[in-house]
Motif scaffolding. Structure first.
Motif, PDB file in Angstrom:
ATOM      1  N   VAL A  44     -25.883   4.148 -92.298  1.00 42.06           N
ATOM      2  CA  VAL A  44     -25.613   2.720 -92.395  1.00 42.06           C
ATOM      3  C   VAL A  44     -24.241   2.480 -91.763  1.00 42.06           C
ATOM      4  O   VAL A  44     -23.273   3.165 -92.084  1.00 42.06           O
ATOM      5  CB  VAL A  44     -25.594   2.257 -93.869  1.00 42.06           C
ATOM      6  CG1 VAL A  44     -25.506   0.747 -93.959  1.00 42.06           C
ATOM      7  CG2 VAL A  44     -26.828   2.748 -94.581  1.00 42.06           C
ATOM      8  N   LYS A  46     -21.285  -0.042 -91.525  1.00 37.38           N
ATOM      9  CA  LYS A  46     -20.853  -1.182 -92.334  1.00 37.38           C
ATOM     10  C   LYS A  46     -19.522  -1.764 -91.852  1.00 37.38           C
ATOM     11  O   LYS A  46     -18.521  -1.045 -91.762  1.00 37.38           O
ATOM     12  CB  LYS A  46     -20.713  -0.738 -93.805  1.00 37.38           C
ATOM     13  CG  LYS A  46     -21.982  -0.060 -94.332  1.00 37.38           C
ATOM     14  CD  LYS A  46     -21.860   0.365 -95.780  1.00 37.38           C
ATOM     15  CE  LYS A  46     -22.126  -0.808 -96.703  1.00 37.38           C
ATOM     16  NZ  LYS A  46     -22.145  -0.366 -98.130  1.00 37.38           N
ATOM     17  N   GLY A  53     -21.105 -10.401 -98.882  1.00 41.93           N
ATOM     18  CA  GLY A  53     -22.207 -11.046 -98.171  1.00 41.93           C
ATOM     19  C   GLY A  53     -22.354 -10.545 -96.747  1.00 41.93           C
ATOM     20  O   GLY A  53     -22.929 -11.218 -95.895  1.00 41.93           O
ATOM     21  N   ARG A  54     -21.853  -9.315 -96.464  1.00 38.97           N
ATOM     22  CA  ARG A  54     -21.915  -8.798 -95.101  1.00 38.97           C
ATOM     23  C   ARG A  54     -23.345  -8.496 -94.684  1.00 38.97           C
ATOM     24  O   ARG A  54     -23.734  -8.725 -93.543  1.00 38.97           O
ATOM     25  CB  ARG A  54     -21.074  -7.516 -94.991  1.00 38.97           C
ATOM     26  CG  ARG A  54     -19.598  -7.735 -95.242  1.00 38.97           C
ATOM     27  CD  ARG A  54     -18.914  -6.421 -95.498  1.00 38.97           C
ATOM     28  NE  ARG A  54     -19.499  -5.738 -96.640  1.00 38.97           N
ATOM     29  CZ  ARG A  54     -19.327  -4.454 -96.927  1.00 38.97           C
ATOM     30  NH1 ARG A  54     -18.584  -3.719 -96.138  1.00 38.97           N
ATOM     31  NH2 ARG A  54     -19.880  -3.922 -97.998  1.00 38.97           N
ATOM     32  N   GLY A  55     -24.111  -7.953 -95.639  1.00 40.62           N
ATOM     33  CA  GLY A  55     -25.490  -7.573 -95.338  1.00 40.62           C
ATOM     34  C   GLY A  55     -26.268  -8.727 -94.733  1.00 40.62           C
ATOM     35  O   GLY A  55     -26.842  -8.611 -93.644  1.00 40.62           O
ATOM     36  N   GLU A  99     -21.914   5.501 -93.133  1.00 45.03           N
ATOM     37  CA  GLU A  99     -22.305   6.096 -94.404  1.00 45.03           C
ATOM     38  C   GLU A  99     -23.709   6.688 -94.289  1.00 45.03           C
ATOM     39  O   GLU A  99     -24.539   6.163 -93.543  1.00 45.03           O
ATOM     40  CB  GLU A  99     -22.294   4.975 -95.454  1.00 45.03           C
ATOM     41  CG  GLU A  99     -22.123   5.456 -96.870  1.00 45.03           C
ATOM     42  CD  GLU A  99     -21.794   4.291 -97.797  1.00 45.03           C
ATOM     43  OE1 GLU A  99     -20.717   4.322 -98.411  1.00 45.03           O
ATOM     44  OE2 GLU A  99     -22.626   3.391 -97.925  1.00 45.03           O
ATOM     45  N   GLY A 100     -23.914   7.762 -95.026  1.00 39.86           N
ATOM     46  CA  GLY A 100     -25.254   8.326 -95.075  1.00 39.86           C
ATOM     47  C   GLY A 100     -26.199   7.343 -95.759  1.00 39.86           C
ATOM     48  O   GLY A 100     -25.834   6.726 -96.756  1.00 39.86           O
ATOM     49  N   GLY A 101     -27.396   7.176 -95.229  1.00 42.38           N
ATOM     50  CA  GLY A 101     -28.375   6.264 -95.835  1.00 42.38           C
ATOM     51  C   GLY A 101     -28.909   6.892 -97.118  1.00 42.38           C
ATOM     52  O   GLY A 101     -29.239   8.070 -97.151  1.00 42.38           O
ATOM     53  N   VAL A 102     -28.955   6.108 -98.174  1.00 42.79           N
ATOM     54  CA  VAL A 102     -29.388   6.630 -99.475  1.00 42.79           C
ATOM     55  C   VAL A 102     -30.723   5.998 -99.856  1.00 42.79           C
ATOM     56  O   VAL A 102     -30.927   4.799 -99.656  1.00 42.79           O
ATOM     57  CB  VAL A 102     -28.323   6.287-100.552  1.00 42.79           C
ATOM     58  CG1 VAL A 102     -28.746   6.819-101.907  1.00 42.79           C
ATOM     59  CG2 VAL A 102     -26.965   6.855-100.168  1.00 42.79           C
ATOM     60  N   GLU A 107     -31.494  -1.073-107.907  1.00 38.74           N
ATOM     61  CA  GLU A 107     -30.185  -1.673-107.627  1.00 38.74           C
ATOM     62  C   GLU A 107     -29.694  -2.414-108.878  1.00 38.74           C
ATOM     63  O   GLU A 107     -30.402  -3.254-109.425  1.00 38.74           O
ATOM     64  CB  GLU A 107     -30.268  -2.667-106.469  1.00 38.74           C
ATOM     65  CG  GLU A 107     -30.505  -2.012-105.111  1.00 38.74           C
ATOM     66  CD  GLU A 107     -30.276  -2.972-103.951  1.00 38.74           C
ATOM     67  OE1 GLU A 107     -29.720  -2.545-102.926  1.00 38.74           O
ATOM     68  OE2 GLU A 107     -30.650  -4.153-104.062  1.00 38.74           O
ATOM     69  N   ASN A 199     -21.658  -3.778-106.245  1.00 34.52           N
ATOM     70  CA  ASN A 199     -22.923  -4.494-106.084  1.00 34.52           C
ATOM     71  C   ASN A 199     -23.535  -4.172-104.737  1.00 34.52           C
ATOM     72  O   ASN A 199     -23.143  -4.710-103.729  1.00 34.52           O
ATOM     73  CB  ASN A 199     -22.682  -6.013-106.201  1.00 34.52           C
ATOM     74  CG  ASN A 199     -23.988  -6.763-106.284  1.00 34.52           C
ATOM     75  OD1 ASN A 199     -25.014  -6.189-106.645  1.00 34.52           O
ATOM     76  ND2 ASN A 199     -23.962  -8.048-105.952  1.00 34.52           N
ATOM     77  N   PRO A 200     -24.488  -3.270-104.713  1.00 36.40           N
ATOM     78  CA  PRO A 200     -25.165  -2.702-105.869  1.00 36.40           C
ATOM     79  C   PRO A 200     -24.600  -1.362-106.330  1.00 36.40           C
ATOM     80  O   PRO A 200     -24.087  -0.583-105.548  1.00 36.40           O
ATOM     81  CB  PRO A 200     -26.579  -2.476-105.330  1.00 36.40           C
ATOM     82  CG  PRO A 200     -26.358  -2.159-103.880  1.00 36.40           C
ATOM     83  CD  PRO A 200     -25.145  -2.922-103.458  1.00 36.40           C
ATOM     84  N   LEU A 212     -22.812   1.900-104.203  1.00 40.20           N
ATOM     85  CA  LEU A 212     -23.212   1.733-102.805  1.00 40.20           C
ATOM     86  C   LEU A 212     -22.314   0.725-102.087  1.00 40.20           C
ATOM     87  O   LEU A 212     -22.241   0.689-100.878  1.00 40.20           O
ATOM     88  CB  LEU A 212     -24.668   1.266-102.741  1.00 40.20           C
ATOM     89  CG  LEU A 212     -25.435   1.790-101.539  1.00 40.20           C
ATOM     90  CD1 LEU A 212     -25.530   3.282-101.574  1.00 40.20           C
ATOM     91  CD2 LEU A 212     -26.808   1.157-101.443  1.00 40.20           C
ATOM     92  N   ASP A 213     -21.653  -0.094-102.886  1.00 38.79           N
ATOM     93  CA  ASP A 213     -20.701  -1.054-102.339  1.00 38.79           C
ATOM     94  C   ASP A 213     -19.530  -1.066-103.327  1.00 38.79           C
ATOM     95  O   ASP A 213     -19.704  -0.665-104.485  1.00 38.79           O
ATOM     96  CB  ASP A 213     -21.363  -2.444-102.253  1.00 38.79           C
ATOM     97  CG  ASP A 213     -20.500  -3.455-101.499  1.00 38.79           C
ATOM     98  OD1 ASP A 213     -19.469  -3.050-100.926  1.00 38.79           O
ATOM     99  OD2 ASP A 213     -20.864  -4.651-101.488  1.00 38.79           O
TER     100      ASP A 213
END
Ligand code: ADP
Ligand code: MG
Length: 399
Positions: A44, A46, A53-55, A99-102, A107, A199-200, A212-213
């Motif tokens: 990911v 980022k 609210g970046r996503g 980041e490694g995808g998890v 969540e 979050n999350p 994760l964040d």
């Protein structure tokens, strides 16, 4: 003071909170290299900006190859990311976190805030992660668990377990959740944070609980106790006007109106902004220059307010208690003689030596608009701004 997600994760990891493997990158090539170091098949990319609210705004990109990581990084770096939390000005992306995808099984939401009413740290958690807490409160209020922490003893393991159970976690996930909760609390408490939001917070498919964040805000007044935290400041993410002001010991908040305010005292500054609105204008800023209001501070304040190109009139409102109006008037005159501001200036003085202060303004020969009361000052400022705006408009038409 806010910090970046990657910085918050580094801090949390030191307090025993699990986070995905990740690394920072400043260029697409570095991003791809980081992805290779991290390993795996999913990453990911980022955007590191001081806003949530970046996503949803395209600032978090899932990638399945090093090439995709490189492309995502190329697209994001230097971009202005406007999210629903960033305000219309957005934030420029200067750093990326790779980041490694998890694989996410569940969540959750986890937040720590200072509840000023109860004078306690309040832990807020919900089984509905991914959504914002305001949305959760509106749509799934029953999912929210709140626990307040007794400051004398700090967060207790039984409280963490209670929260974990209330979130519906399975027995095999409880210990990992307790670690995360306790670690977050200790980081929050020991480093004088005022807000920490995960979050999350996720449960992985193999029952690990992970941040994760991470969003973290620190108490500016306590930063002197934590030099390592103070060093994490990223000025590029702050409103340049506010940074400039803070560096000079002025208390400034940039707003979007046209009337700049220079006021001594926070309460008077608030009242001045209210009066401007009442008179039909919009303040361009909140500015408290403090009790001193020396000529130097007044000059600095003029410089700061006029850095904002939206400002079309400036209202100076000084109440001199310990201070003296004649000194402030001298300050205003000196500042304007040295560097004219090019917009109408309205000055209202009240308090000690007010008559002498007004005489100094009158004698200066400068085109200062004077007012005796706050209401008068606000009305004259709004009128001067409208007049000024009209003449500027005419000039443009004539040109
Ligand atoms: P923001 O809150 O600013 O939108 P997040 O860090 O919460 O940013 O990321 C948005 C979403 O992206 C998360 O809710 C999650 O679904 C996904 N995501 C973020 N990081 C990872 C990761 N390392 N692995 C898998 N999915 C992720
Ligand atoms: Mg998030």
């Amino acid at each position: 003071m806010d910090i970046h997600e990657y910085q918050a994760k580094e801090i949390l990891a030191r307090f025993g909170v699990a986070t995905p493997k990740g690394a920072l990158a400043y260029s697409p090539e570095q991003a791809a290299y980081r992805a290779r170091e991290i390993g795996g098949k999913l990453w990911v990319v980022k955007a590191q900006v001081h806003t949530g609210g970046r996503g949803k705004a395209g600032g978090v990109k899932l990638c399945r190859s090093e090439d995709e990581v490189m492309d995502a990084a190329d697209e994001l770096l230097g971009k202005k990311l406007v999210t629903h939390q960033s305000g219309p000005a957005g934030k420029i992306v200067g750093r990326l976190y790779i980041e490694g995808g998890v694989a996410i099984a569940k969540e959750l939401y986890l937040g720590f805030v200072l509840d000023r009413k109860s004078e306690r740290v309040m832990v807020v958690a919900s089984s509905e992660g991914g959504m914002e807490i305001e949305e959760i409160a509106a749509e799934k209020p029953d999912s929210i668990v709140k626990v307040s922490v007794e400051p004398a003893v700090g967060m207790q393991a039984f409280q963490a377990r209670e929260i974990a159970f209330a979130l519906g976690l399975k027995p095999s996930q409880i210990q990992s959740a307790v670690n995360a909760l306790m670690g977050c609390y200790r980081a929050f408490e020991e480093l004088d944070a005022t807000m920490l939001e995960i979050n999350p917070l996720i449960v992985t498919e193999d029952d690990h609980v992970m941040a994760l964040d991470a969003k973290m805000t620190f108490d500016d007044n306590a930063l002197f106790r934590h030099p390592a935290v103070a060093e994490l400041r990223d000025k590029s993410q702050e409103d340049p006007r506010e940074t400039h002001a803070n560096d000079r010991g002025l208390s400034y908040v940039g707003l979007t109106g046209k009337i700049g305010c220079i006021v001594n005292g926070a309460g008077l500054a608030m009242a001045t902004m209210d009066m401007i609105k009442l008179a039909g204008g919009e303040p361009a800023n909140f500015l408290d220059i403090g009790g001193g209001a020396t000529p130097e501070r007044v000059a600095k304040a003029f410089k700061l307010v006029t850095m904002d190109k939206n400002v079309e009139a400036i209202l100076v409102n000084i109440f001199a208690g310990i201070n003296r109006c004649d000194w402030v008037a001298e300050g205003v005159v000196q500042a304007l003689e040295k560097s004219p501001v090019g917009v109408p200036v309205i000055v209202r003085l009240a308090g000690t030596h007010v008559e002498e202060g007004r005489r100094i303004l009158a004698r200066s020969g400068l085109p200062i608009i004077r007012a005796n009361t706050l209401a008068e000052a606000a009305e004259r400022a709004v009128a001067a701004w409208k007049n000024n705006a009209n003449t500027v408009g005419l000039k443009v038409v004539n040109a």
